[in-house]
Write a protein that holds these residues in place. Structure first.
Motif, short mmCIF file in Angstrom:
data_model
loop_
_atom_site.label_atom_id
_atom_site.label_comp_id
_atom_site.label_asym_id
_atom_site.label_seq_id
_atom_site.Cartn_x
_atom_site.Cartn_y
_atom_site.Cartn_z
N ILE A 247 -22.36 0.36 17.92
CA ILE A 247 -23.73 0.44 17.43
C ILE A 247 -24.48 1.49 18.26
CG2 ILE A 247 -25.87 -0.84 17.01
CD1 ILE A 247 -24.20 -3.41 17.06
N HIS A 248 -25.16 2.40 17.58
CA HIS A 248 -25.94 3.42 18.27
C HIS A 248 -27.19 3.73 17.45
CE1 HIS A 248 -27.16 7.54 19.46
NE2 HIS A 248 -26.81 7.13 20.66
N ASP A 249 -28.34 3.39 18.01
CA ASP A 249 -29.62 3.74 17.40
C ASP A 249 -29.70 3.31 15.93
OD1 ASP A 249 -32.18 4.74 17.42
OD2 ASP A 249 -31.57 6.79 16.94
N GLY A 250 -29.25 2.08 15.66
CA GLY A 250 -29.32 1.55 14.30
C GLY A 250 -28.12 1.83 13.43
N SER A 251 -27.27 2.77 13.83
CA SER A 251 -26.05 3.06 13.06
C SER A 251 -24.91 2.19 13.58
CB SER A 251 -25.68 4.53 13.17
OG SER A 251 -26.67 5.35 12.59
N ARG A 252 -24.03 1.77 12.66
CA ARG A 252 -22.92 0.89 13.03
C ARG A 252 -21.62 1.39 12.45
NH1 ARG A 252 -24.55 -4.74 14.14
NH2 ARG A 252 -26.82 -4.80 14.36
N ALA A 253 -20.52 1.10 13.16
CA ALA A 253 -19.19 1.40 12.65
C ALA A 253 -18.23 0.34 13.16
CB ALA A 253 -18.72 2.78 13.12
N VAL A 254 -17.49 -0.29 12.25
CA VAL A 254 -16.46 -1.26 12.61
C VAL A 254 -15.12 -0.54 12.55
CG1 VAL A 254 -15.34 -3.43 12.03
CG2 VAL A 254 -17.81 -3.19 11.75
N LEU A 255 -14.44 -0.45 13.70
CA LEU A 255 -13.23 0.37 13.80
C LEU A 255 -12.06 -0.42 14.38
CD1 LEU A 255 -14.85 3.55 15.41
CD2 LEU A 255 -14.38 3.17 12.98
N PRO A 256 -10.92 -0.45 13.69
CA PRO A 256 -9.70 -0.93 14.34
C PRO A 256 -9.36 0.02 15.49
CG PRO A 256 -9.43 -0.77 11.96
CD PRO A 256 -10.69 -0.06 12.29
N VAL A 257 -8.72 -0.53 16.54
CA VAL A 257 -8.40 0.27 17.71
C VAL A 257 -6.91 0.51 17.78
CG1 VAL A 257 -8.50 0.39 20.23
CG2 VAL A 257 -10.37 -0.69 18.96
N VAL A 258 -6.53 1.76 17.94
CA VAL A 258 -5.15 2.14 18.24
C VAL A 258 -5.13 2.57 19.70
CG1 VAL A 258 -3.27 3.74 17.78
CG2 VAL A 258 -4.61 2.84 15.89
N SER B 242 -12.41 8.41 15.39
CA SER B 242 -13.00 8.56 16.73
C SER B 242 -11.90 8.50 17.77
CB SER B 242 -14.01 7.42 16.99
OG SER B 242 -15.04 7.41 16.04
N TRP B 243 -12.16 9.13 18.91
CA TRP B 243 -11.18 9.08 19.99
C TRP B 243 -11.88 8.84 21.32
CZ3 TRP B 243 -11.97 12.69 23.80
CH2 TRP B 243 -12.61 13.88 23.46
N LEU B 244 -11.12 8.23 22.25
CA LEU B 244 -11.61 7.97 23.61
C LEU B 244 -10.45 8.18 24.57
CD1 LEU B 244 -13.95 5.14 24.80
CD2 LEU B 244 -11.86 5.63 26.08
N VAL B 245 -10.66 9.06 25.54
CA VAL B 245 -9.66 9.32 26.58
C VAL B 245 -10.12 8.64 27.87
CG1 VAL B 245 -8.62 11.09 28.06
CG2 VAL B 245 -8.85 11.49 25.60
N ASP B 246 -9.28 7.76 28.39
CA ASP B 246 -9.58 7.02 29.62
C ASP B 246 -8.40 7.16 30.56
OD1 ASP B 246 -10.17 5.24 31.62
OD2 ASP B 246 -10.59 3.54 30.31
N THR B 247 -8.55 8.01 31.58
CA THR B 247 -7.46 8.24 32.53
C THR B 247 -7.45 7.22 33.66
OG1 THR B 247 -8.72 9.64 34.04
CG2 THR B 247 -7.74 10.70 32.11
N GLY B 248 -8.48 6.40 33.72
CA GLY B 248 -8.62 5.50 34.85
C GLY B 248 -9.68 5.98 35.82
N GLN B 249 -9.96 7.30 35.78
CA GLN B 249 -10.98 7.86 36.65
C GLN B 249 -11.99 8.72 35.88
OE1 GLN B 249 -9.72 9.62 40.32
NE2 GLN B 249 -7.98 8.27 40.52
N GLU B 250 -11.63 9.11 34.67
CA GLU B 250 -12.58 9.86 33.85
C GLU B 250 -12.50 9.35 32.41
OE1 GLU B 250 -11.79 14.01 33.71
OE2 GLU B 250 -9.97 13.81 32.54
N ILE B 251 -13.64 9.43 31.74
CA ILE B 251 -13.74 8.94 30.36
C ILE B 251 -14.42 10.00 29.52
CG2 ILE B 251 -14.76 7.20 28.86
CD1 ILE B 251 -14.58 5.30 31.35
N VAL B 252 -13.75 10.39 28.44
CA VAL B 252 -14.29 11.38 27.49
C VAL B 252 -14.12 10.78 26.10
CG1 VAL B 252 -14.30 13.82 26.89
CG2 VAL B 252 -13.21 13.08 29.01
N ALA B 253 -15.07 11.04 25.22
CA ALA B 253 -14.97 10.45 23.89
C ALA B 253 -15.75 11.27 22.88
CB ALA B 253 -15.47 9.01 23.90
N ALA B 254 -15.30 11.16 21.63
CA ALA B 254 -16.05 11.66 20.48
C ALA B 254 -16.01 10.55 19.45
CB ALA B 254 -15.43 12.93 19.92
N LEU B 255 -17.18 9.96 19.18
CA LEU B 255 -17.27 8.78 18.33
C LEU B 255 -18.01 9.10 17.05
CD1 LEU B 255 -18.36 6.28 21.14
CD2 LEU B 255 -16.03 6.81 20.42
#
Length: 335
Positions: free
Chosen positions: A29-40, A83-96
């Motif tokens: 949820i972001h500023d009134g917008s919503r997205a329900v996403l399965p996670v891979v 959408s994607w999210l990269v989590d290395t354990g020390q850095e987090i980058v995403a495009a949602l």
């Protein structure tokens, strides 16, 4: 865990609220917008062919969580409207992609190396849970109690016996030494997996749990389990609970119940839709006396108490440990 605590905190800092809708489904949820996403989620980086196979298999948008992603992979995910999210354990980058909005999380400057954990042996952990709760059981009984096949039960029992944790008796399999089993549990159990979120609310921790539980329809009450300080206080009162811990098979709209997302350090309620199938209470067990709350498996409560905030958490663990030892002894004497 599909999405780490650090990633959830980074999303919150970017104004994105994450609500678990299942062990591998989230609502963003972001500023009134919503997205329900399965996670891979993958413990290894995925290549362009992997992404192409995923997209061809299901056209619905997904959230892809990986420890690293090349520009080609990121572009392929975005072109599919995913959408994607990269989590290395020390850095987090995403495009949602949330509705018509695109939310980008910038990368910190510190790089990290991803880890590659193997599959969690949930069946083995569930067997230990059940043997702590009952004096002894046959392999067939354990298979029924744990939801694990008899061949897998046999394999797991041999491995546990090699560690000196269980033994075969004339009446069936039993815990060899409860203290040793509890030490092994706290040192080995990796946590419930799934998706955790952290929330701040008003009132005592038990008030917060009761308020959150009340938002579930009656038909979903069998899919709720209370753990941590609140559950320990109901089993063996000793200290004032510091944080509420709630597990559920499906997510709920905690903002509608008066909670706001926060970091793990400031949270008054930890909410998890877990992967671990063994932490749920026995359906035949009565709710906690005086509260009507369904409590998680005792070993889950012990694990959660150990990581609860407060300088006296070790003392709280020992107090609950003593109570579990007393109950285990009573059951063996009555058998």
């Amino acid at each position: 865990m599909l999405i780490s605590t650090a990633a959830v905190r980074a999303l919150a800092d970017a104004g994105v609220t994450l609500i678990p809708r299942g062990p591998d489904v989230v609502e963003l949820i972001h500023d009134g917008s919503r997205a329900v996403l399965p996670v891979v989620s993958s413990a290894r980086p995925l290549g362009p062919r992997d992404i192409a196979a995923l997209i061809s298999r299901d056209r619905e948008p997904y959230l892809v969580v990986v420890p690293a992603a090349s520009p080609t992979v990121r572009r392929a995910i975005e072109e599919a409207g995913w959408s994607w999210l990269v989590d290395t354990g020390q850095e987090i980058v995403a495009a949602l992609r949330i509705g018509r909005r695109r939310i980008d999380l910038p990368a910190p400057t510190v790089a990290g190396r991803p880890t590659r954990p193997g599959p969690v042996p949930w069946g083995t952990f569930t067997l230990v849970r059940r043997l702590v709760q009952i004096p002894h059981a046959t392999q067939r009984q354990l298979a029924a109690l744990s939801g694990v096949s008899q061949p897998r039960v046999s394999q797991a029992l041999r491995a546990l016996a090699d560690k000196g944790l269980v033994q075969r008796t004339s009446a069936g399999w039993a815990i060899r030494d409860l203290d040793e089993a509890l030490r092994w549990w706290l040192a080995t159990y990796p946590g419930p997996g799934g998706i955790s979120t952290y929330w701040y609310g008003l009132g005592t921790p038990i008030d917060q749990v009761q308020r959150a539980v009340s938002t579930f329809a009656t038909t979903y009450r069998s899919g709720i389990a209370v753990s941590g300080d609140v559950a320990a206080d109901l089993l063996a009162p000793w200290r004032t609970p510091a944080r509420a811990v709630l597990y559920a098979r499906t997510g709920i709209d905690l903002p509608d119940a008066g909670y706001v997302p926060t970091g793990a350090e400031e949270a008054t309620l930890e909410f998890t839709v877990p992967k671990d199938p063994g932490l749920w209470p026995d359906p035949a067990a009565p709710p906690a006396k005086g509260s009507g709350l369904p409590l998680a498996d005792p070993l889950q409560i012990l694990w959660d108490v150990r990581r609860s905030p407060g300088a006296d958490s070790d003392d709280a663990v020992q107090h609950l440990w003593d109570e579990l030892r007393r109950r285990h002894h009573e059951r063996r004497q009555a058998a």
